[in-house]
Design an enzyme around this catalytic site. Structure first.
Site, PDB file in Angstrom:
ATOM      1  N   LYS A 122      -4.917   3.969  -8.125  1.00 57.87           N
ATOM      2  CA  LYS A 122      -4.446   5.199  -7.477  1.00 57.87           C
ATOM      3  C   LYS A 122      -3.147   5.722  -8.089  1.00 57.87           C
ATOM      4  O   LYS A 122      -2.788   6.884  -7.895  1.00 57.87           O
ATOM      5  CB  LYS A 122      -4.269   4.965  -5.977  1.00 57.87           C
ATOM      6  CG  LYS A 122      -5.593   4.736  -5.257  1.00 57.87           C
ATOM      7  CD  LYS A 122      -5.404   4.546  -3.765  1.00 57.87           C
ATOM      8  CE  LYS A 122      -6.750   4.308  -3.078  1.00 57.87           C
ATOM      9  NZ  LYS A 122      -6.588   4.097  -1.617  1.00 57.87           N
TER      10      LYS A 122
ATOM     11  N   ASP B 113       0.825  -1.209   0.000  1.00 51.36           N
ATOM     12  CA  ASP B 113       0.000   0.000   0.000  1.00 51.36           C
ATOM     13  C   ASP B 113       0.858   1.256   0.000  1.00 51.36           C
ATOM     14  O   ASP B 113       0.521   2.257   0.599  1.00 51.36           O
ATOM     15  CB  ASP B 113      -0.942  -0.020   1.219  1.00 51.36           C
ATOM     16  CG  ASP B 113      -2.133   0.904   1.056  1.00 51.36           C
ATOM     17  OD1 ASP B 113      -2.389   1.348  -0.075  1.00 51.36           O
ATOM     18  OD2 ASP B 113      -2.790   1.186   2.075  1.00 51.36           O
TER      19      ASP B 113
ATOM     20  N   ARG C 266      -0.431  12.564  11.456  1.00 47.96           N
ATOM     21  CA  ARG C 266      -1.688  12.136  10.839  1.00 47.96           C
ATOM     22  C   ARG C 266      -1.991  10.725  11.320  1.00 47.96           C
ATOM     23  O   ARG C 266      -1.177   9.812  11.143  1.00 47.96           O
ATOM     24  CB  ARG C 266      -1.562  12.160   9.318  1.00 47.96           C
ATOM     25  CG  ARG C 266      -2.764  11.616   8.554  1.00 47.96           C
ATOM     26  CD  ARG C 266      -2.420  11.606   7.065  1.00 47.96           C
ATOM     27  NE  ARG C 266      -3.488  11.101   6.230  1.00 47.96           N
ATOM     28  CZ  ARG C 266      -3.684   9.825   5.913  1.00 47.96           C
ATOM     29  NH1 ARG C 266      -2.870   8.900   6.420  1.00 47.96           N
ATOM     30  NH2 ARG C 266      -4.671   9.460   5.125  1.00 47.96           N
ATOM     31  N   LEU C 267      -3.128  10.548  11.949  1.00 46.14           N
ATOM     32  CA  LEU C 267      -3.524   9.241  12.471  1.00 46.14           C
ATOM     33  C   LEU C 267      -4.332   8.511  11.415  1.00 46.14           C
ATOM     34  O   LEU C 267      -5.508   8.801  11.190  1.00 46.14           O
ATOM     35  CB  LEU C 267      -4.332   9.403  13.758  1.00 46.14           C
ATOM     36  CG  LEU C 267      -3.606  10.051  14.940  1.00 46.14           C
ATOM     37  CD1 LEU C 267      -4.537  10.147  16.140  1.00 46.14           C
ATOM     38  CD2 LEU C 267      -2.340   9.271  15.305  1.00 46.14           C
ATOM     39  N   ASP C 268      -3.683   7.563  10.753  1.00 46.94           N
ATOM     40  CA  ASP C 268      -4.341   6.816   9.687  1.00 46.94           C
ATOM     41  C   ASP C 268      -5.133   5.650  10.270  1.00 46.94           C
ATOM     42  O   ASP C 268      -4.650   4.943  11.160  1.00 46.94           O
ATOM     43  CB  ASP C 268      -3.286   6.280   8.706  1.00 46.94           C
ATOM     44  CG  ASP C 268      -3.907   5.498   7.578  1.00 46.94           C
ATOM     45  OD1 ASP C 268      -4.495   6.122   6.686  1.00 46.94           O
ATOM     46  OD2 ASP C 268      -3.818   4.248   7.606  1.00 46.94           O
TER      47      ASP C 268
ATOM     48  N   HIS D 295      -2.670  11.846  -2.258  1.00 51.22           N
ATOM     49  CA  HIS D 295      -2.226  10.521  -2.696  1.00 51.22           C
ATOM     50  C   HIS D 295      -3.400   9.587  -2.956  1.00 51.22           C
ATOM     51  O   HIS D 295      -3.248   8.553  -3.588  1.00 51.22           O
ATOM     52  CB  HIS D 295      -1.293   9.897  -1.654  1.00 51.22           C
ATOM     53  CG  HIS D 295      -1.997   9.441  -0.419  1.00 51.22           C
ATOM     54  ND1 HIS D 295      -2.413  10.325   0.560  1.00 51.22           N
ATOM     55  CD2 HIS D 295      -2.375   8.212   0.007  1.00 51.22           C
ATOM     56  CE1 HIS D 295      -3.005   9.656   1.529  1.00 51.22           C
ATOM     57  NE2 HIS D 295      -2.998   8.370   1.230  1.00 51.22           N
ATOM     58  N   ASP D 296      -4.572   9.952  -2.445  1.00 55.70           N
ATOM     59  CA  ASP D 296      -5.774   9.149  -2.613  1.00 55.70           C
ATOM     60  C   ASP D 296      -6.624   9.769  -3.723  1.00 55.70           C
ATOM     61  O   ASP D 296      -6.161  10.609  -4.470  1.00 55.70           O
ATOM     62  CB  ASP D 296      -6.554   9.114  -1.295  1.00 55.70           C
ATOM     63  CG  ASP D 296      -6.694   7.706  -0.740  1.00 55.70           C
ATOM     64  OD1 ASP D 296      -6.530   6.752  -1.510  1.00 55.70           O
ATOM     65  OD2 ASP D 296      -6.964   7.565   0.457  1.00 55.70           O
TER      66      ASP D 296
ATOM     67  N   GLU E 250      -7.474  11.196  10.731  1.00 51.86           N
ATOM     68  CA  GLU E 250      -7.931  11.077   9.339  1.00 51.86           C
ATOM     69  C   GLU E 250      -9.148  10.166   9.279  1.00 51.86           C
ATOM     70  O   GLU E 250      -9.103   9.031   9.746  1.00 51.86           O
ATOM     71  CB  GLU E 250      -6.807  10.503   8.470  1.00 51.86           C
ATOM     72  CG  GLU E 250      -7.116  10.447   6.992  1.00 51.86           C
ATOM     73  CD  GLU E 250      -7.737   9.118   6.542  1.00 51.86           C
ATOM     74  OE1 GLU E 250      -8.315   9.079   5.445  1.00 51.86           O
ATOM     75  OE2 GLU E 250      -7.631   8.129   7.299  1.00 51.86           O
TER      76      GLU E 250
ATOM     77  N   HIS F 187      -3.094  -0.944  12.640  1.00 53.56           N
ATOM     78  CA  HIS F 187      -2.492  -2.196  12.182  1.00 53.56           C
ATOM     79  C   HIS F 187      -0.999  -2.059  11.892  1.00 53.56           C
ATOM     80  O   HIS F 187      -0.464  -0.953  11.800  1.00 53.56           O
ATOM     81  CB  HIS F 187      -3.222  -2.723  10.940  1.00 53.56           C
ATOM     82  CG  HIS F 187      -3.338  -1.711   9.828  1.00 53.56           C
ATOM     83  ND1 HIS F 187      -4.471  -0.950   9.645  1.00 53.56           N
ATOM     84  CD2 HIS F 187      -2.480  -1.336   8.862  1.00 53.56           C
ATOM     85  CE1 HIS F 187      -4.314  -0.156   8.612  1.00 53.56           C
ATOM     86  NE2 HIS F 187      -3.108  -0.365   8.117  1.00 53.56           N
TER      87      HIS F 187
END
Length: 512
Positions: A419, A52, A215-217, A320-321, A258, A90
């Site tokens: 993407k 990813d 940034r909390l993904d 990026h998305d 996020e 994760h």
């Protein structure tokens, strides 16, 4: 003097320019970019990762193939603050913790670092023939799973037992030379003290790299409870965020949670109400919609809501998305959103729906420049609108350099590579060539304006007015006023900054 809290942020992968982070440092050292940026958001392939493009983290040490401490020091010397990712939910199956679990099984010190599915659901269902508990329907009816079936990865322990572990996102399992091999993203067990030790150590490490914003993904997936949604559970989500914030405070870090959710759900308002900055995922679609319908009504209303409610945002055009569409539900009509999707697809954008369910989730993958019909005037107006909206502007590197949809990259990436349409790496020679383009030079002029004028201050009074195709946005402090007057019908606009004491014009830019 630039204000770092609201200063403009560049956004890129560490290898987006010149193949390494040193290329980004060299770009920001160029005279053409002087004063254009105060911050840099580096995506997580900065770390060791395996899927990813960075969001499946093995560990948070620097990926030496792409980055070095020297490059970080060069950025620091420029006065550049970093925004970095921390994936709460994760870690990669290749992480040292999961590899220890695979090697030692019950003897691993990381036995409870990940979520043992059967322990989690004990007493909430029946054991299946597959060796995992099938939860009673009442416990999972509210849950949202990101892929078909239960989110389980069957893990083979050294004694041959198969133990199910929670796996929300990607997984791949195969046999090789008589051994089971894995790829994937394994959910962390936030009930484990070891996970919280890991969180603390990671935040300390990110601060040492020069980070100021984290940034909390995927944070909203971390708190899980039987019978709840397993996404934005309350009050668990806010309890976890508060605990992470207390850790972040030790290292002088600000958190940026996020999350994608529709306007109508009001999650953005909840995040802001808890004292966090929030992503403005509405702005990218609102700006394109405003140009297509030649009205600033929705943009002005959104700007006023941000101001009146005192919300702090990070806004953007591209990233990026994909360009968010789900987020607009409740802000624009479903028919208008669908019309917007159709327009972007007609310009080469790609739509991928989660589980094929268009009414559940969608975004359009495209460069923002292509989404605007590869029109330089619209690109400059979009940038000006972004810079005058409340919030801290974040600039995707391809937007700055007028990047077009990269269909060849998408094709090379194969299945699920959609993407890559908006992730083209640029060489130093390509940067040199694109810096000559008027649409690039003029964006840089506007970025410097945003960063260096006192009007763009956290204590400024911001106002917005729309009348037909005309839209005005104004920032005012005691010493300076900045005005954007735009006509969405022909993409014309004027920017004027004046000294409020003398009346002198400090900056002026016109697109006739």
């Amino acid at each position: 003097m630039a204000n770092h809290d609201l200063g403009v942020m560049l956004n890129a992968y560490p290898d987006s320019v010149g193949g390494r982070l040193s290329g980004l440092a060299s770009l920001l050292e160029r005279e053409e970019l002087k004063d254009a940026f105060t911050s840099l958001y580096i995506l997580p392939s900065l770390y060791h990762s395996d899927l990813d493009r960075g969001f499946c983290v093995v560990d948070y040490d620097l990926n030496e193939e792409l980055a070095s401490r020297d490059s970080l020091e060069r950025l620091k010397a420029l006065g550049i603050d970093l925004k970095l990712d921390f994936v709460l939910n994760h870690a990669s199956v290749m992480s040292p913790q999961f590899q220890d679990l695979l090697a030692k099984g019950e003897q691993s010190e990381y036995l409870d670092f990940f979520i043992d599915w059967n322990k989690f659901w004990e007493g909430c269902g029946e054991m299946s023939e597959g060796g995992y508990i099938q939860p009673d329907p009442r416990y999972i009816e509210s849950m949202f799973f990101r892929k078909p079936g239960l989110p389980i990865l069957m893990v083979r322990f050294p004694d041959g037992r198969e133990v199910p572990y929670w796996n929300t996102f990607y997984q791949k399992v195969w046999e090789e030379d008589g051994q089971r091999k894995y790829l994937g993203q394994m959910d962390l067990n936030i009930r484990s003290p070891k996970v919280w030790d890991f969180y603390d150590q990671t935040l300390a490490k990110l601060a040492s790299y020069g980070a100021r914003i984290i940034r909390l993904d995927a944070f909203a997936y971390a708190p899980k409870a039987p019978g709840k949604k397993n996404f934005m559970n309350e009050p668990e989500t806010w309890e976890v965020l508060d605990r992470v914030r207390r850790l972040a405070d030790k290292y002088g870090l600000r958190l940026l949670p996020e999350i994608h959710a529709s306007y109508g759900e009001g999650v953005y308002r909840q995040i802001a109400g808890k004292g966090y900055a929030t992503y403005d995922f509405f702005l990218p679609g609102l700006i394109i919609d405003a140009m297509e319908h030649q009205t600033g009504e929705h943009l002005a209303r959104w700007a006023r809501e941000l101001v009146e409610d005192g919300m702090t945002t990070v806004n953007m055009l591209g990233c990026h998305d994909g360009i968010p569409m789900l987020d607009l539900k409740g802000l624009l009509s479903d028919e208008r959103i669908q019309g917007l999707i159709d327009t972007l697809v007609s310009r080469g954008g790609y739509v991928k729906n989660l589980h094929g369910a268009k009414n559940m989730y969608y975004q359009v993958n495209a460069t923002y420049y292509s989404a605007l019909g590869e029109d330089d005037r619209k690109m400059l107006l979009a940038r000006a609108l972004q810079l005058f909206m409340p919030g801290k502007p974040q600039v995707w590197y391809l937007d700055l350099f007028a990047g077009r949809n990269d269909f060849a990259a998408m094709e090379r990436a194969g299945a699920d590579g959609h993407k890559e349409i908006n992730r083209t790496n640029l060489s130093a020679a390509e940067i040199q060539e694109r810096l000559r383009l008027p649409v690039v030079r003029d964006q840089l002029t506007l970025l410097r304006m945003r960063n260096t004028h006192r009007a763009f201050s956290p204590d400024a009074a911001v106002s917005a007015q729309a009348e037909g195709s005309r839209l005005t946005l104004r920032w005012e402090t005691e010493t300076e006023s900045a005005l954007l007057a735009a006509d969405l019908a022909d993409a014309s606009f004027r920017v004027t900054i004046q000294d409020r004491k003398t009346g002198d014009t400090a900056f002026e830019y016109t697109q006739a």
